[in-house]
Design a protein around this motif. Structure first.
Motif, PDB file in Angstrom:
ATOM      1  N   GLN A  74       4.365   5.732 -13.491  1.00 38.63           N
ATOM      2  CA  GLN A  74       3.174   6.662 -13.092  1.00 38.63           C
ATOM      3  C   GLN A  74       2.192   6.769 -14.324  1.00 38.63           C
ATOM      4  O   GLN A  74       0.932   6.726 -14.247  1.00 38.63           O
ATOM      5  N   LEU A  75       2.644   6.580 -15.429  1.00 39.07           N
ATOM      6  CA  LEU A  75       2.002   6.905 -16.651  1.00 39.07           C
ATOM      7  C   LEU A  75       0.962   5.571 -17.135  1.00 39.07           C
ATOM      8  O   LEU A  75       0.135   5.427 -17.769  1.00 39.07           O
ATOM      9  N   ILE A  76       1.507   4.296 -16.621  1.00 40.87           N
ATOM     10  CA  ILE A  76       0.962   3.249 -16.960  1.00 40.87           C
ATOM     11  C   ILE A  76      -0.481   3.104 -16.307  1.00 40.87           C
ATOM     12  O   ILE A  76      -1.515   2.963 -17.050  1.00 40.87           O
ATOM     13  N   PRO A  77      -0.785   3.229 -15.206  1.00 36.98           N
ATOM     14  CA  PRO A  77      -2.336   3.204 -14.644  1.00 36.98           C
ATOM     15  C   PRO A  77      -3.153   4.485 -15.251  1.00 36.98           C
ATOM     16  O   PRO A  77      -4.282   4.388 -15.509  1.00 36.98           O
ATOM     17  N   ILE A  78      -2.212   5.698 -15.688  1.00 34.26           N
ATOM     18  CA  ILE A  78      -3.011   6.724 -16.184  1.00 34.26           C
ATOM     19  C   ILE A  78      -3.682   6.410 -17.558  1.00 34.26           C
ATOM     20  O   ILE A  78      -4.580   6.488 -18.094  1.00 34.26           O
ATOM     21  N   MET A  79      -2.600   5.672 -18.484  1.00 35.83           N
ATOM     22  CA  MET A  79      -3.190   5.173 -19.574  1.00 35.83           C
ATOM     23  C   MET A  79      -4.118   4.310 -19.656  1.00 35.83           C
ATOM     24  O   MET A  79      -5.153   3.898 -20.687  1.00 35.83           O
ATOM     25  N   GLN A  80      -4.047   3.366 -18.578  1.00 37.92           N
ATOM     26  CA  GLN A  80      -5.076   2.337 -18.609  1.00 37.92           C
ATOM     27  C   GLN A  80      -6.529   2.686 -18.361  1.00 37.92           C
ATOM     28  O   GLN A  80      -7.523   2.414 -19.031  1.00 37.92           O
ATOM     29  N   ARG A  81      -6.723   3.915 -17.237  1.00 42.75           N
ATOM     30  CA  ARG A  81      -7.783   4.460 -17.129  1.00 42.75           C
ATOM     31  C   ARG A  81      -8.375   5.155 -18.134  1.00 42.75           C
ATOM     32  O   ARG A  81      -9.609   5.245 -18.609  1.00 42.75           O
ATOM     33  N   ARG A  82      -7.352   6.006 -19.096  1.00 47.28           N
ATOM     34  CA  ARG A  82      -7.732   6.919 -20.307  1.00 47.28           C
ATOM     35  C   ARG A  82      -8.296   5.733 -21.287  1.00 47.28           C
ATOM     36  O   ARG A  82      -9.252   6.206 -21.816  1.00 47.28           O
ATOM     37  N   ILE A  83      -7.783   4.688 -21.637  1.00 43.91           N
ATOM     38  CA  ILE A  83      -8.131   3.686 -22.544  1.00 43.91           C
ATOM     39  C   ILE A  83      -9.661   3.107 -22.329  1.00 43.91           C
ATOM     40  O   ILE A  83     -10.405   2.999 -22.926  1.00 43.91           O
ATOM     41  N   GLN A  84      -9.836   3.008 -20.832  1.00 44.80           N
ATOM     42  CA  GLN A  84     -11.300   2.349 -20.524  1.00 44.80           C
ATOM     43  C   GLN A  84     -12.191   3.546 -20.693  1.00 44.80           C
ATOM     44  O   GLN A  84     -13.517   3.226 -20.943  1.00 44.80           O
ATOM     45  N   VAL A  85     -11.797   4.840 -20.157  1.00 47.34           N
ATOM     46  CA  VAL A  85     -12.962   6.009 -20.510  1.00 47.34           C
ATOM     47  C   VAL A  85     -13.210   6.172 -21.786  1.00 47.34           C
ATOM     48  O   VAL A  85     -14.539   6.287 -22.286  1.00 47.34           O
ATOM     49  N   ILE A  86     -11.902   6.264 -22.943  1.00 48.27           N
ATOM     50  CA  ILE A  86     -12.524   6.371 -24.259  1.00 48.27           C
ATOM     51  C   ILE A  86     -13.098   5.137 -24.892  1.00 48.27           C
ATOM     52  O   ILE A  86     -14.047   5.275 -25.405  1.00 48.27           O
ATOM     53  N   TYR A  87     -12.927   4.067 -24.518  1.00 53.10           N
ATOM     54  CA  TYR A  87     -13.672   2.822 -24.891  1.00 53.10           C
ATOM     55  C   TYR A  87     -15.215   2.938 -24.491  1.00 53.10           C
ATOM     56  O   TYR A  87     -16.051   2.631 -25.305  1.00 53.10           O
ATOM     57  N   GLN A  88     -15.248   3.206 -23.345  1.00 51.46           N
ATOM     58  CA  GLN A  88     -16.733   3.158 -22.878  1.00 51.46           C
ATOM     59  C   GLN A  88     -17.543   4.518 -23.501  1.00 51.46           C
ATOM     60  O   GLN A  88     -18.724   4.356 -23.826  1.00 51.46           O
ATOM     61  N   ALA A  89     -16.859   5.572 -23.619  1.00 51.62           N
ATOM     62  CA  ALA A  89     -17.521   6.573 -24.293  1.00 51.62           C
ATOM     63  C   ALA A  89     -17.824   6.206 -25.911  1.00 51.62           C
ATOM     64  O   ALA A  89     -18.854   6.666 -26.510  1.00 51.62           O
ATOM     65  N   GLN A  90     -16.731   5.499 -26.698  1.00 47.09           N
ATOM     66  CA  GLN A  90     -17.235   5.103 -27.862  1.00 47.09           C
ATOM     67  C   GLN A  90     -18.398   4.108 -27.915  1.00 47.09           C
ATOM     68  O   GLN A  90     -19.050   4.010 -28.971  1.00 47.09           O
ATOM     69  N   VAL A  91     -18.292   3.146 -27.097  1.00 46.00           N
ATOM     70  CA  VAL A  91     -19.376   2.238 -27.029  1.00 46.00           C
ATOM     71  C   VAL A  91     -20.701   2.810 -26.886  1.00 46.00           C
ATOM     72  O   VAL A  91     -21.752   2.478 -27.686  1.00 46.00           O
ATOM     73  N   SER A  92     -20.798   3.879 -26.100  1.00 50.64           N
ATOM     74  CA  SER A  92     -22.055   4.874 -25.820  1.00 50.64           C
ATOM     75  C   SER A  92     -22.664   5.605 -27.094  1.00 50.64           C
ATOM     76  O   SER A  92     -23.817   5.632 -27.258  1.00 50.64           O
ATOM     77  N   ARG A  93     -21.399   5.771 -27.861  1.00 55.06           N
ATOM     78  CA  ARG A  93     -21.812   6.601 -29.119  1.00 55.06           C
ATOM     79  C   ARG A  93     -22.298   5.457 -30.304  1.00 55.06           C
ATOM     80  O   ARG A  93     -22.365   5.987 -31.519  1.00 55.06           O
ATOM     81  N   GLY A  94     -22.093   4.061 -29.895  1.00 49.58           N
ATOM     82  CA  GLY A  94     -22.416   3.060 -30.993  1.00 49.58           C
ATOM     83  C   GLY A  94     -21.390   2.458 -31.605  1.00 49.58           C
ATOM     84  O   GLY A  94     -21.797   1.839 -32.638  1.00 49.58           O
TER      85      GLY A  94
END
Length: 280
Positions: A164-184
């Motif tokens: 169950q944690l595999i898809p949760i971690m995948q989504r979290r990584i994607q959200v963090i990545y997009q947030a960091q890219v938006s911050r430069g």
């Protein structure tokens, strides 16, 4: 950054999803065993086609084919470059094709190429049957079955929580990545700079996961996870007519395979072109 591999159970209305998880797990074991017993490329192809049909029926073909292509295409290419060459495999006898590069003639042999093809098909069959079980089996139904087998609930939860944690971690990584890219965060940099930037994703991912773990443990205990009471089943998991049909088909083919082994025997191991013919 979109995830290359989407893992995790997804509820869908398909015949494969309605099968009991025990049936799909037995299918995984059965296909893997008989696929590894025979050194016959046609038997492996028959298994592969049957499993692909099941993935299409189960509406998970796209996800499964993406996963095995990411894993097996590099495996097949690299293994062929090693094993199909003269020094890569001791049974190489039949030249398949040759080409010249920098004045050196390089020959690929049939035996090594067929050997790699067989093992690639075997791995594909094992992976597809395992993923078919994993992606189409409701974790709640698996929990019910394991509880009926009198396995302690804490071990069951530890096992299923990983999936169950595999898809949760995948989504979290994607959200963090997009947030960091938006911050430069600059991703179009060299290898060492990219590794340094990886910390900008790893640190919030680790801290967020630890916070989620604490909240999860509190939520579980508030719901009586450790309470010494009998667990009740929300979802029932019983064998249906479809399960008995699938199990019967496996039983019939098992009898045919055993009869084949007793009468014809196993296929001769790696002896030129007869190796890729049925009962060669």
């Amino acid at each position: 950054m979109s995830s290359l591999i989407q893992l995790g159970y997804e509820e869908k209305d398909s015949w494969v999803h309605k099968l009991d998880p025990r049936t799909k797990f037995i299918l995984f074991i059965w296909a893997s065993i008989f696929n590894y017993v025979f050194y016959d490329i046609y038997i492996s192809l028959a298994f592969l086609i049957a499993l692909i049909v099941l993935t299409v029926v189960g509406k998970v073909a796209k996800r499964i084919l993406k996963i095995i292509s990411i894993v097996l295409v590099p495996f097949y290419v690299l293994s062929t470059l090693v094993i199909a060459l003269p020094i890569g495999f001791p049974y190489n006898e039949t030249p398949l094709f040759s080409f010249t590069i920098f004045g050196f003639e390089i020959t690929f042999y049939l035996e090594g190429t067929a050997y790699v093809a067989i093992w690639t098909l075997r791995l594909a069959i094992t992976m597809i049957s395992a993923l078919l079980f994993f992606l189409t089996s409701n974790p709640a139904r698996i929990t019910t079955i394991l509880l009926k087998l009198r396995i302690p609930y804490k071990y069951i939860y530890a096992l299923l929580s990983v999936f169950q944690l595999i898809p949760i971690m995948q989504r979290r990584i994607q959200v963090i990545y997009q947030a960091q890219v938006s911050r430069g965060l600059n991703v179009n940099v060299g290898l060492f700079k990219r590794l340094k930037n990886f910390l900008a994703i790893l640190i919030p991912l680790t801290l967020g996961s630890m916070s989620d773990l604490q909240l999860r443990s509190i939520a579980l205990e508030s719901r009586g996870f450790s309470a010494p009471v009998k667990k009740t089943f929300i979802i029932k998991s019983d064998l249906t007519k479809s399960d008995y049909v699938v199990l019967s088909v496996m039983l019939v083919f098992s009898a045919l395979f055993i009869y084949w082994i007793m009468t014809v025997g196993l296929i001769v191991f790696m002896k030129g072109i007869p190796y890729i013919r049925p009962a060669g």
